[in-house]
Design an enzyme around this catalytic site. Structure first.
Site, PDB file in Angstrom:
ATOM      1  N   SER A  38       0.806  -1.227   0.000  1.00  0.00           N
ATOM      2  CA  SER A  38       0.000   0.000   0.000  1.00  0.00           C
ATOM      3  C   SER A  38       0.835   1.272   0.000  1.00  0.00           C
ATOM      4  O   SER A  38       0.342   2.324  -0.410  1.00  0.00           O
ATOM      5  CB  SER A  38      -0.926   0.028   1.219  1.00  0.00           C
ATOM      6  OG  SER A  38      -1.845  -1.015   1.151  1.00  0.00           O
TER       7      SER A  38
ATOM      8  N   PHE B 239     -10.209   7.740  16.667  1.00  0.00           N
ATOM      9  CA  PHE B 239     -11.334   7.065  17.306  1.00  0.00           C
ATOM     10  C   PHE B 239     -11.005   5.677  17.830  1.00  0.00           C
ATOM     11  O   PHE B 239     -11.883   4.968  18.301  1.00  0.00           O
ATOM     12  CB  PHE B 239     -12.509   7.001  16.314  1.00  0.00           C
ATOM     13  CG  PHE B 239     -12.879   8.356  15.782  1.00  0.00           C
ATOM     14  CD1 PHE B 239     -13.444   9.298  16.618  1.00  0.00           C
ATOM     15  CD2 PHE B 239     -12.622   8.699  14.466  1.00  0.00           C
ATOM     16  CE1 PHE B 239     -13.769  10.562  16.152  1.00  0.00           C
ATOM     17  CE2 PHE B 239     -12.943   9.957  13.972  1.00  0.00           C
ATOM     18  CZ  PHE B 239     -13.512  10.894  14.815  1.00  0.00           C
TER      19      PHE B 239
ATOM     20  N   HIS C  93      -4.483  -2.140  -4.456  1.00  0.00           N
ATOM     21  CA  HIS C  93      -4.011  -3.434  -4.967  1.00  0.00           C
ATOM     22  C   HIS C  93      -5.111  -4.460  -4.729  1.00  0.00           C
ATOM     23  O   HIS C  93      -6.085  -4.183  -4.029  1.00  0.00           O
ATOM     24  CB  HIS C  93      -2.731  -3.869  -4.244  1.00  0.00           C
ATOM     25  CG  HIS C  93      -2.899  -3.882  -2.757  1.00  0.00           C
ATOM     26  ND1 HIS C  93      -3.627  -4.853  -2.103  1.00  0.00           N
ATOM     27  CD2 HIS C  93      -2.498  -3.018  -1.799  1.00  0.00           C
ATOM     28  CE1 HIS C  93      -3.646  -4.587  -0.816  1.00  0.00           C
ATOM     29  NE2 HIS C  93      -2.976  -3.473  -0.590  1.00  0.00           N
TER      30      HIS C  93
HETATM   31 ZN    ZN Z   1      -2.434  -5.377   2.986  1.00  0.00          ZN
END
Ligand code: ZN
Length: 461
Positions: A105, A257, A345
């Site tokens: 990522s 949060f 991805h």
């Molecule tokens: Zn991942």
């Protein structure tokens, strides 16, 4: 220009939580489709860009989520459509990192948000085989190409970042930070030599950034000094949905949060966390007060985490949450907004066998016109959904699956290759787009074209 126009400076644009959920209920599939059809007639330059990233949302995830969502509404499922599937413009995206066939990522978010590909694990740093060169460029010279936040703010636009993952996680981090390693989330992750070279944590870079609105998880990555430095600048910090709803609408805001990632959508009812749609609605209400427009990135970060654990149910529920957030954006954003939905991805998630039409998507395979479950060569039934690799490998000793077992929300689908954690996949992912500028989304595109497309349509430098 300042974040908010003066006329709105003291006017709360927040709707109460109940009104928000009512709005979402009203914003069903048809109205979303109508809204997108209307916006697809627009061409030219948008004032605003909203980019949704379903982390790990490959095509098989979209197809399964479409059926899951349809079946949850009493349909057969296959004919159902998620809101963004009504968008006119679509491309396939090549996701590889500069040094990896199957990406992570950090490298993919850099491509999507900053417009260039880089190494696996690197956030907004130009790739180099020698890491010391990357450290020098990012930390010492601070010469990395500017982030999307930086170039959007330079143009006077408001900037928001939302993620159900930690805000310091790779995808949201690529909105506002440079980090040679995605794992440098908090101060203690920066080793001595890196600190001497001038590297700072992603958390520190967030509180020092120009981001106007940042909502997500990751409280544990922020030291008390980080939070203090944010509030010392006169900005707002909140830690639950009630405080978020009550917060002044005319100030920059950081909402954390959960200590780590926010809860999966399937588990959120027991928490005080806002939904992805709640956060998206609030962000658009606030950011749209800036007369120069805004850029908003919304990540459904936990689709990826559920897949890594081969727990398809939670991936599907988080996909529904993403769909509701897209519906909220379609209902609110004006015709001057380019809305894009993509994935960073894919995952090794597959939908297989020959299940009959309307077979429960989480269920065991039954062929058309058959009363019995289909059996594999080991004499045992199998599920439609499965993973190529991961931690729950099917073996000769595996207990035969029953419907009760596989319909349990905690059930982990079976895998072929034994790995500690299921992995990403390397095939192309979809990019859906609507609104002005969306006509540029077509064919097969390199992932870094998305980052350059955002800069081009907003005339950012
Ligand atoms: Zn991942």
């Amino acid at each position: 220009m300042p974040f908010y126009s003066k006329s709105f400076a003291h006017q709360s644009v927040l709707l109460p939580a109940i009104a928000l959920s009512t709005l979402l209920l009203l914003g069903g599939c048809n109205s979303a489709a109508d809204a997108s059809a209307q916006k697809n007639t627009e061409t030219g330059s948008p004032k605003n860009v909203i980019l949704f990233i379903g982390d790990g949302m490959g095509v098989s995830t979209v197809t399964a989520a479409r059926i899951f969502d349809g079946q949850s509404k009493g349909k057969s499922g296959e004919e159902h459509s998620l809101a963004f599937e009504a968008f006119d413009n679509l491309a396939l995206i090549k996701t590889y990192n500069t040094n990896a066939q199957v990406p992570d990522s950090a490298g993919t978010a850099t491509a999507i948000l900053s417009g260039y590909k880089t190494n696996i694990g690197a956030v907004n740093v130009k790739p180099n085989v020698d890491e010391t060169v990357m450290v020098k460029e990012a930390c010492t010279d601070k010469a990395s190409p500017p982030t999307l936040t930086k170039v959007a703010k330079a143009k006077g636009k408001a900037v928001g970042v939302i993620s159900t993952a930690r805000l310091t996680h790779a995808t949201p981090a690529a909105m506002y930070s440079h980090s040679v390693s995605r794992s440098w989330e908090t101060d203690k992750d920066i080793k001595d030599a890196m600190a001497v070279a001038g590297c700072t944590s992603i958390a520190q870079q967030l509180v020092e950034s120009d981001v106007d609105l940042a909502l997500g998880g990751g409280r544990k990555e922020f030291t008390d000094a980080h939070i203090q430095s944010w509030t010392d600048q006169g900005h707002i910090y909140v830690a639950d949905f009630a405080d978020l709803s009550d917060s002044p609408a005319d100030q920059r805001i950081l909402g954390l949060f959960n200590s780590s990632h926010m809860s999966f959508e399937a588990d959120r009812a027991e928490t005080n966390e806002p939904s992805l749609a709640d956060m998206t609605t609030l962000a658009i209400n606030r950011l749209s007060q800036d007369e120069d427009g805004y850029v908003l990135m919304v990540e459904a970060g936990r689709v990826d985490h559920a897949h890594h654990g081969t727990n398809a149910y939670r991936a599907m529920r988080d996909m529904q949450a993403l769909n509701e957030a897209v519906q909220a954006a379609l209902a609110q954003a004006g015709d001057d907004t380019l809305i894009m939905v993509t994935a960073d991805h894919s995952h090794v998630f597959t939908m297989s066998g020959y299940p009959m039409r309307g077979n429960p998507i989480m269920g065991l395979v039954k062929r058309p016109d058959s009363e019995d479950y289909e059996l594999a060569k080991d004499g045992k039934p199998y599920t439609t959904l499965g993973y190529h690799n991961g931690s729950n490998q099917r073996t000769a000793d595996s207990v035969p699956l029953t419907d009760n077992m596989v319909q349990d929300p905690d059930y982990r689908q079976e895998t072929a290759i034994p790995l500690g954690s299921e992995t990403h996949a390397g095939e192309d992912v979809p990019l859906y787009a609507t609104g002005p500028g969306s006509e540029k989304v077509r064919g097969t595109m390199e992932q870094d074209e998305i980052g350059r497309l955002i800069r081009e349509v907003l005339a950012l430098n």
